[in-house]
Scaffold this motif. Sequence first.
Motif: not given
Length: 339
Positions: A46-47, A75, A96, A98, A106
């Motif tokens: 995710t991001g 996210a 994750a 970022s 996030t």
Amino acid sequence: MQASATYQEILTQVAAWQDALHAVSAKQADVQRLWQAGAYDSIVVTGCGSTHYLSMIAANLLQTHTGVAARAVPAAELLFNPESIYLRRGRTLLVAISRSALTSETIQAAQQFVDQQRGEVVVISCYGDRPLNQPAALNLFAEQGQEESVAQTRSFSAMLVMAEQLAVLLGEGALRASLLTGAGQAWVENALLIAHPFADPKRFQRYFYLGSGARYGLACEAMLKMKEMSLTHAEAFHTLEFRHGPKSMVDAETVVVGLLSENAASAERAVLDEMKALGATTFTIGTQAESDYRLPEASSLVFALPILQSLAYHRATLKGLDPDRPRNLDQVVQLSALG
């Protein structure tokens, strides 16, 4: 005239690639222990924004190398629609991503994941001491990827290298030898020259980026860079899908960039040839000898980025825009109560 921060960040990204390689190498034993102990049934990556597009690349590579089902999800979708993403049973590894480790959605998605005891979190970032790092079982960060500009260039490259190395390590149990440091700097400097003629705002009005597999995520990131920096119409498509409708947009004011894959280069090249016949200016980037711009190394997708980033940078400067500070954007999305 002093060069912009974006220019310097594109030009100096090889140091960030090296730092990213070291970041994963230094945590190699920890990565392997986490993977072996987790017995994961699925992987979710995710991001937000650029890092969502990076998560698309990472998910493709992780499933390819590990054989474990992996998918990329923004996210916010994890926060608001988790039942459509996470498996009802089994353990999940959440990766994750970022740049700042401060991205609000996030952070909250990662914390929610941990609170619900779904599995463990691996964070890929350019910082190791921020809120997103706290719920992580493992942090991979490349400080040399940190940058001043709002639009990600050096940071994206560094995090891509870490994602690639993570996928290889989980799938093969050892890091793959790399030649990134050899031809890297010369390639980046050349990329800035290659991209310039294709950025002319007097000739070109729209840009399409085509890629298959993991390269589709690269195409999406290239599209975002062009929009952010230069306020130009840009779109990304899976390569062969471009023939099914979107090619109606092609004319003499169009640039079509093809990111050739290992598996389908011939079919992809045919799409680019068709767009050229319709009037578009086209060029291809790949490892194949017939690529217009042949990447100096096949083991990393990162070499495609300097050309794509430079194209957006030159377009912005030729339009008199500030590539360091895109309109309406802030570098860090502050923490907020999303519910």
